[in-house]
Structures are given as structure tokens and as C-alpha cells.
Design a protein around this motif. Sequence first.
Motif, short mmCIF file in Angstrom:
data_model
loop_
_atom_site.label_atom_id
_atom_site.label_comp_id
_atom_site.label_asym_id
_atom_site.label_seq_id
_atom_site.Cartn_x
_atom_site.Cartn_y
_atom_site.Cartn_z
N ASP A 25 90.07 -14.94 -18.48
CA ASP A 25 91.04 -13.57 -18.48
C ASP A 25 90.07 -12.63 -18.82
O ASP A 25 90.02 -11.36 -18.34
CB ASP A 25 92.11 -13.38 -19.10
N GLY A 26 89.43 -12.86 -20.06
CA GLY A 26 88.55 -11.89 -20.65
C GLY A 26 87.10 -11.66 -20.17
O GLY A 26 85.93 -11.17 -20.73
N ALA A 27 86.66 -12.20 -18.74
CA ALA A 27 85.48 -12.47 -18.39
C ALA A 27 84.70 -11.14 -18.05
O ALA A 27 83.75 -10.76 -18.43
CB ALA A 27 85.43 -13.35 -17.13
N VAL A 28 85.64 -10.23 -17.35
CA VAL A 28 85.13 -9.00 -17.08
C VAL A 28 84.61 -8.03 -18.30
O VAL A 28 83.41 -7.61 -18.28
CB VAL A 28 86.05 -8.18 -16.15
N PRO A 29 85.43 -7.74 -19.27
CA PRO A 29 85.00 -7.02 -20.47
C PRO A 29 83.73 -7.59 -21.15
O PRO A 29 82.95 -7.18 -21.78
CB PRO A 29 86.18 -6.67 -21.28
N PHE A 30 83.81 -9.00 -21.34
CA PHE A 30 82.81 -9.64 -21.95
C PHE A 30 81.40 -9.79 -21.34
O PHE A 30 80.79 -9.31 -21.93
CB PHE A 30 83.12 -11.45 -21.94
N CYS A 31 81.54 -9.80 -19.85
CA CYS A 31 80.11 -9.70 -19.32
C CYS A 31 79.65 -8.06 -19.40
O CYS A 31 78.55 -8.05 -19.40
CB CYS A 31 80.48 -10.05 -17.59
N PHE A 32 80.80 -7.31 -19.28
CA PHE A 32 80.36 -5.74 -19.17
C PHE A 32 79.66 -5.43 -20.84
O PHE A 32 78.43 -5.12 -20.65
CB PHE A 32 81.65 -5.00 -19.20
N LEU A 33 80.14 -6.02 -21.70
CA LEU A 33 79.78 -5.63 -23.00
C LEU A 33 78.31 -6.54 -23.26
O LEU A 33 77.40 -5.91 -23.95
CB LEU A 33 80.71 -5.87 -24.14
N ASP A 34 78.48 -7.71 -22.84
CA ASP A 34 77.37 -8.57 -22.92
C ASP A 34 75.98 -8.09 -22.29
O ASP A 34 74.77 -8.15 -22.71
CB ASP A 34 77.44 -10.16 -22.55
N THR A 35 76.01 -7.26 -21.07
CA THR A 35 75.23 -6.93 -20.25
C THR A 35 74.64 -5.44 -20.90
O THR A 35 73.38 -5.25 -21.13
CB THR A 35 75.60 -6.38 -18.91
N GLN A 36 75.37 -4.74 -21.55
CA GLN A 36 75.00 -3.72 -22.48
C GLN A 36 74.14 -3.97 -23.68
O GLN A 36 73.24 -3.59 -24.01
CB GLN A 36 75.91 -2.70 -22.88
N ILE A 37 74.44 -5.17 -24.15
CA ILE A 37 74.04 -5.74 -25.56
C ILE A 37 72.64 -6.31 -25.24
O ILE A 37 71.46 -5.90 -25.67
CB ILE A 37 74.81 -6.81 -26.26
N ALA A 38 72.60 -7.11 -24.02
CA ALA A 38 71.26 -7.57 -23.48
C ALA A 38 70.23 -6.69 -23.12
O ALA A 38 68.98 -7.01 -23.25
CB ALA A 38 71.46 -8.79 -22.61
N TYR A 39 70.81 -5.79 -22.51
CA TYR A 39 69.93 -4.69 -21.74
C TYR A 39 70.07 -3.31 -22.34
O TYR A 39 70.59 -2.48 -21.60
CB TYR A 39 70.07 -4.88 -20.33
N PRO A 40 69.64 -2.97 -23.40
CA PRO A 40 70.03 -1.61 -23.95
C PRO A 40 69.35 -0.59 -23.15
O PRO A 40 69.90 0.58 -23.30
CB PRO A 40 69.55 -1.72 -25.44
N ASN A 41 68.20 -0.84 -22.37
CA ASN A 41 67.43 0.22 -21.67
C ASN A 41 68.38 0.68 -20.81
O ASN A 41 67.97 1.82 -20.04
CB ASN A 41 66.37 -0.27 -21.50
N LEU A 42 69.59 -0.10 -20.26
CA LEU A 42 70.27 0.38 -19.26
C LEU A 42 71.10 1.60 -19.83
O LEU A 42 71.64 2.38 -18.66
CB LEU A 42 71.31 -0.65 -18.89
N ASP A 43 71.06 1.99 -20.83
CA ASP A 43 71.80 3.20 -21.31
C ASP A 43 71.11 4.32 -20.76
O ASP A 43 71.60 5.48 -20.71
CB ASP A 43 71.61 3.35 -22.89
N GLU A 44 70.05 4.34 -20.31
CA GLU A 44 69.06 5.42 -19.75
C GLU A 44 70.01 6.14 -18.72
O GLU A 44 69.72 6.94 -17.99
CB GLU A 44 67.73 5.12 -19.60
N PHE A 45 70.68 4.96 -17.73
CA PHE A 45 71.34 5.31 -16.60
C PHE A 45 72.79 5.76 -16.73
O PHE A 45 73.16 6.72 -16.15
CB PHE A 45 71.07 4.03 -15.58
N CYS A 46 73.43 4.78 -17.72
CA CYS A 46 74.86 5.01 -17.61
C CYS A 46 75.55 5.65 -18.81
O CYS A 46 76.55 5.85 -19.00
CB CYS A 46 75.48 3.65 -17.40
N LYS A 47 74.71 5.62 -19.93
CA LYS A 47 75.03 6.20 -21.18
C LYS A 47 76.40 5.85 -21.60
O LYS A 47 77.37 6.81 -21.68
CB LYS A 47 74.85 7.76 -21.14
N VAL A 48 76.84 4.52 -21.91
CA VAL A 48 78.22 3.86 -22.30
C VAL A 48 78.43 4.27 -23.86
O VAL A 48 77.61 4.20 -24.60
CB VAL A 48 78.09 2.39 -22.02
N LYS A 49 79.71 4.66 -23.82
CA LYS A 49 80.30 4.83 -25.15
C LYS A 49 81.66 4.10 -25.11
O LYS A 49 82.38 3.92 -24.07
CB LYS A 49 80.59 6.27 -25.44
#
Length: 281
Positions: A25-49
Motif C-alpha cells: 500500500d505504501g509503494a507510491v510514497p516509497f518509490c517517490f521518496l526513493d527516487t528523490q534520494i537516489a537521484y538528488p540532481n532531479l531537484d534541479e527540475f522539481c525542487k521537492v520539499k
Amino acid sequence: MVPLVEIPRAKWPELRDLFRNGWPDGAVPFCFLDTQIAYPNLDEFCKVKVYSPDGDMTNGFVAVYNTSNTVEAYEVMIQPLQSIEKIEGALTDSKVIDWTRVLCVTSATPVVEECLRRLEKQLGIHGNTEGNKAFKHFLDANSMPFELSNPPDTYVAELKPEHLHIIDETWTFHSDRSYKFFESLLRNHLTYVLYSTKEDHPLAWVTISWEGALTHLYCIEEHRRKGYAEYIIKCAVNDQLKKGKHVLGYTLVKNVKAQNLFDKLNFRRIGYDTWIDISKE
């Protein structure tokens, strides 16, 4: 006390792992956070807080990010862990979200959708969900990889910069901002393309979005019905499994063909999410 407290990036792994409870059930938030952690340079595009009610991560999180080309529009992801009560209370009092701006609540579960319906009158907002419901398809990281053999006269590679415009212009959600979106995925090695060895031209492709899900599966029209789309998904899945990643996909409820493909590839259906466009009443 501040209703929504920002969670520093250093604590995101801890927050991510809380969503293993009640798996998948927690797969969506898990994958969302895991992607931000694994690819920190994505923050240049989406700037997640990321924020949690009272700073307590056991309450789940509210993520805010801007993927548009304007400061007026942004997106919000709301992911409770057990009860949504704390998040619902925080949403009414927090200044983190400006409900007067154009925003979309992404990947909203039925529980989140019900929460927003309860808040509509209180916040003076309206949520539009028409045509925005999608089934979730999930493959656990422990799944067996697919056996693969390249179709004749093809090879698989990352997207080449000179073909970025093709991927962008064929996307359903093509916009002024989408080129930057795919450029970001290219830079972070999140693209999979089946190329022709004869013309060195893309035939089919799929990407992993910055939200952590398979997106933009596409096959050039004159090369359809050759199994290319299925093949490139298998390549993407195998690469993700090799990296120890779970694999998540979405299909709009009317897209039966794509749903059947995910079923064929042994993805598990784990309910549905809705994208809710919020406007001020």
C-alpha cells in the motif's frame, strides 16, 4: 506549534522506510521518496520539499514541488501513514500550501480524495477529478528478471540528446515545460530507448519519472504490433530490478490495452490513484 514542519533531506530515508508497513500500500510514497534520494540532481527540475504534521514522520507527509514554468502553479502529494486526521488538520492551518494558486494534488488515494472533499467548503476550493483516475501496477524488487533477446536490427540505449525532441513532442502532456522534464530524466539516466541499427533512430521508449514510476511508454506508429513496447518495458524493469528498485506503473482507467500489458508482465494491481486539479471557489 507549526502545523507542517519541513523534513530535512537527510531524514528522507527514514521517512521512506516507514511506508514499508502494510506493503505494498505504501509503494507510491516509497518509490517517490526513493527516487528523490537516489537521484538528488532531479531537484534541479522539481525542487521537492517534504513536510510532516508537527514534524512527526509517523503521521506521513505532504510534499510540495513545482514542475511548471510559472511560480503560480505547483503540485502537492499527500501521503498519510495510518490515519489522515493529523494531515487533514494541518492542511487547514498551514501556510505551506497556498490554495489560491493553481495546483494539482498528485497520486491521491481514495482516502486523500475524501479528505479534500471534506475540506472544500472550509478552504473555499473545488477539486476536479474528471478523467484523472489511474490504476497502479506494481512489481516488487525481488521479482525475477525477464529473459531478453534483442529484436532483429535493434539495440537498447539511453536516450540520445539529439532525439530528446521526439520523446517530448510525442508525450500526451507535452508543454513548454516538458522538454526540461525529459532533459532532466536523460541527465539522470532514467530513459530506455529501443534504437534501429539501420537508421540509429528511436523505435520505442519508456522513462522512469522523477516521481518514481514508469512513464511515457511509446512506440513509433509504423513500428507498432512488433512487440517493441513490451520489450522496452522489460528492459527498463530488468535494469531497475538489477539496481534493487521496486517498479511502479500507472494506466488511465480507459487504457485497457496498457493494463493488459502490465498484467501480462505479472505486475500486481494495487488499487488506483487520482490526480485532483484544485481551483479556488
